[in-house]
Write a protein that holds these residues in place. Structure first.
Motif, PDB file in Angstrom:
ATOM      1  N   TYR A  44       9.487  -6.118  51.131  1.00 29.65           N
ATOM      2  CA  TYR A  44      10.920  -6.329  51.402  1.00 29.65           C
ATOM      3  C   TYR A  44      11.012  -7.321  52.555  1.00 29.65           C
ATOM      4  N   LEU A  45      10.852  -8.594  52.226  1.00 28.20           N
ATOM      5  CA  LEU A  45      10.800  -9.651  53.235  1.00 28.20           C
ATOM      6  C   LEU A  45      11.784 -10.760  52.904  1.00 28.20           C
ATOM      7  N   PRO A  46      12.273 -11.463  53.926  1.00 29.58           N
ATOM      8  CA  PRO A  46      13.080 -12.667  53.666  1.00 29.58           C
ATOM      9  C   PRO A  46      12.151 -13.831  53.322  1.00 29.58           C
ATOM     10  N   MET A  47      12.714 -15.031  53.190  1.00 35.29           N
ATOM     11  CA  MET A  47      11.910 -16.179  52.769  1.00 35.29           C
ATOM     12  C   MET A  47      11.145 -16.804  53.944  1.00 35.29           C
ATOM     13  N   LEU A  48      10.238 -15.989  54.486  1.00 32.50           N
ATOM     14  CA  LEU A  48       9.240 -16.476  55.431  1.00 32.50           C
ATOM     15  C   LEU A  48       7.993 -16.808  54.617  1.00 32.50           C
ATOM     16  N   MET A  49       7.070 -17.566  55.185  1.00 29.62           N
ATOM     17  CA  MET A  49       5.823 -17.851  54.458  1.00 29.62           C
ATOM     18  C   MET A  49       5.041 -16.560  54.214  1.00 29.62           C
ATOM     19  N   GLU A  50       5.336 -15.535  55.041  1.00 27.25           N
ATOM     20  CA  GLU A  50       4.640 -14.247  54.876  1.00 27.25           C
ATOM     21  C   GLU A  50       4.977 -13.569  53.553  1.00 27.25           C
ATOM     22  N   LEU A  51       6.071 -13.962  52.909  1.00 31.46           N
ATOM     23  CA  LEU A  51       6.422 -13.343  51.612  1.00 31.46           C
ATOM     24  C   LEU A  51       5.445 -13.781  50.518  1.00 31.46           C
TER      25      LEU A  51
END
Length: 525
Positions: A44-51
């Motif tokens: 459940y992540l926003p559009m960071l590179m971590e997604l």
């Protein structure tokens, strides 16, 4: 991979080598906390590179990722956690979208309380500190369960052996709206999906190694799986990931980003095109956009007016538009133009991709030839087809294969013109396509009826200038309860909190009674 943050001065980038290092570190961490091949991980992540990093880390060790769009409510996450029983939930403390702060970790905390009531507890909530949105000390914390990403993941080795899997082993679960209320866990496997995502990306966008590719979709939807993460990266493409809102700080942000990175392929949704169109071409004309060579549209049929604006204004009448038709269930493009291969018609998805056999059938399931209008089905299988609905094979068969025996039924209506071009006419079942988000009418109805003052509700889709389809709710109140504007707002809040803001009704129509069939079902036609 380029990353553009919410504010115009926030950006970052990763080479493929650096991306691999980060994927391996997270994969090693997941293994260290007991995640094994076949285990589910909810993201459940926003559009960071971590997604995309989290998605790829799961794939590397054979775990099954289930990304939940970061606009969904705690109840919606809890439903998905209860269904797939993940070992770990990955989130971040907060995100800023435009000027609005969204406390994602608080939403996850509430979902984990809810899922625990349903008998499913999750041992670890790995939380990325998104410093641009919220500081660590302001984040709610449960010791023993919550772990800061930055405290553990960077300590792990940058090499992680691949867990080789069978072509038919699951790669991911993605929940999509169903017309019966409970979201459907669409299960995609590894081999066929990989081949299909890579091949469709390469040909539908005429991809070249020199391209800079930007798809505006969130990884919480299938488009972000197939055409932000897997399809482009399998082709070695340079991908742009954008965290913010497309109209922040002003409606020229998209074209500012296009010029900043030299974007050559731009893939977006008709909703965004229509909303930017409403702001006028002045915001487009401020920017050069000379780098653009291919445009794309996804999520719903694009109306001819928006198509022409996209082509003439954004693309300076020189960029072909890949108007793609496909679904969460298909894994990749099914009907799409190939840039420059044949004449386009504004609003038509044109012809099927290689090997895809679409047919239009009448209500009795008879194939129609030539110019016609009816139900869109697929006659033969294709590599990207989903294999089942998680834990619900009966529903899989009933929804997709029973309506028309011998065919995959898309649930969409379609018209074929005299030249053989396909024109999608929208959903024929009880699913509304608002801003490219598929929303089950039953989900919205059950959220409305959960309100103590609502006796019954019927939800239908209506034409909406920006969103394509809007949500129109007929509501019957409990006897003796008067209609009021406060009550209308309270009903809308019930939907927002149970499903998400994107499912909130555009209009509530007070109805003393609702039309019923003989069996007591509400008639929506």
């Amino acid at each position: 991979m380029y990353w553009e943050g919410n504010e115009p001065d926030q950006d970052g980038k990763l080479t493929y080598s650096e991306l691999l290092d980060k994927v391996c570190q997270l994969a090693n961490y997941l293994k260290s906390v007991g995640v094994e091949k076949g285990d589910a991980v909810v993201i459940y992540l926003p559009m960071l590179m971590e997604l995309p990093i989290a998605m790829l880390a799961c794939a590397r060790i054979g775990a099954v990722h289930s990304v939940v769009f970061a606009g969904f409510s705690a109840d919606a996450i809890a439903q998905r956690i209860t269904d797939c029983k993940p070992k770990v939930v990955i989130t971040c403390n907060a995100v800023k979208r435009g000027q609005k702060l969204i406390p994602l970790k608080d939403i996850v905390d509430a979902s984990l309380v809810e899922s625990a009531k349903n008998g499913v507890t999750v041992g670890i909530c790995l939380t990325y500190e998104n410093q641009l949105a919220m500081k660590k000390e302001d984040t709610q914390w449960i010791a023993g369960r919550d772990v800061w990403w930055q405290d553990v993941v960077p300590n792990f080795p940058t090499r992680c052996d691949v867990e080789w899997v069978d072509a038919e082993d699951p790669l991911f679960l993605l929940y999509t709206s169903g017309s019966t209320g409970k979201p459907k866990g669409v299960l995609h496997t590894t081999g066929g999906y990989m081949v299909y995502a890579a091949t469709t990306f390469k040909h539908a966008f005429d991809y070249k190694p020199t391209d800079i590719y930007w798809c505006t979709a969130d990884c919480g939807w299938i488009t972000g799986h197939s055409y932000v993460t897997y399809g482009p990266l399998l082709n070695g493409a340079t991908v742009l990931v954008y965290e913010g809102a497309p109209n922040y700080p002003d409606p020229g942000r998209c074209w500012d980003i296009v010029d900043k990175y030299g974007v050559t392929i731009f893939y977006t949704a008709p909703t965004l095109i229509r909303s930017l169109m409403r702001d006028g071409s002045v915001y487009v004309d401020r920017y050069s956009r000379k780098s653009l060579r291919v445009l794309g549209s996804v999520g719903e049929p694009i109306n001819p007016t928006a198509w022409r604006w996209f082509y003439n204004v954004v693309g300076d009448s020189r960029c072909p538009i890949s108007d793609t038709w496909w679904q969460t269930e298909t894994g990749g493009f099914m009907i799409t133009p190939l840039p420059g291969a044949w004449p386009q018609k504004p609003g038509s998805a044109t012809f099927p991709f290689f090997g895809v056999q679409p047919v239009i059938v009448d209500e009795k399931g008879r194939e129609m030839t030539g110019e016609c209008s009816g139900y869109l089905c697929i006659k033969k299988s294709w590599p990207g087809a989903f294999r089942t609905l998680y834990g619900d094979k009966d529903r899989y068969e009933t929804t997709y294969f029973k309506p028309f025996s011998g065919y995959y039924f898309s649930g969409d209506g379609c018209r074929r013109d005299k030249d053989g071009y396909h024109w999608l006419t929208g959903r024929v079942d009880d699913v509304i396509n608002a801003s490219g988000h598929r929303i089950g009418t039953a989900e919205v109805e059950s959220a409305l009826v959960s309100h103590p003052k609502c006796a019954e509700a019927a939800v239908v889709g209506i034409d909406h200038e920006v969103k394509g389809q809007g949500i129109y709710a007929f509501v019957t109140l409990v006897d003796g309860v008067p209609y009021s504007d406060d009550l209308r707002k309270s009903l809308i809040m019930a939907v927002r909190s149970q499903i998400g803001a994107f499912a909130a009704p555009d209009k509530i129509h007070w109805a003393p009674g609702l039309p019923k069939t003989r069996s007591g079902k509400i008639m929506r036609r």
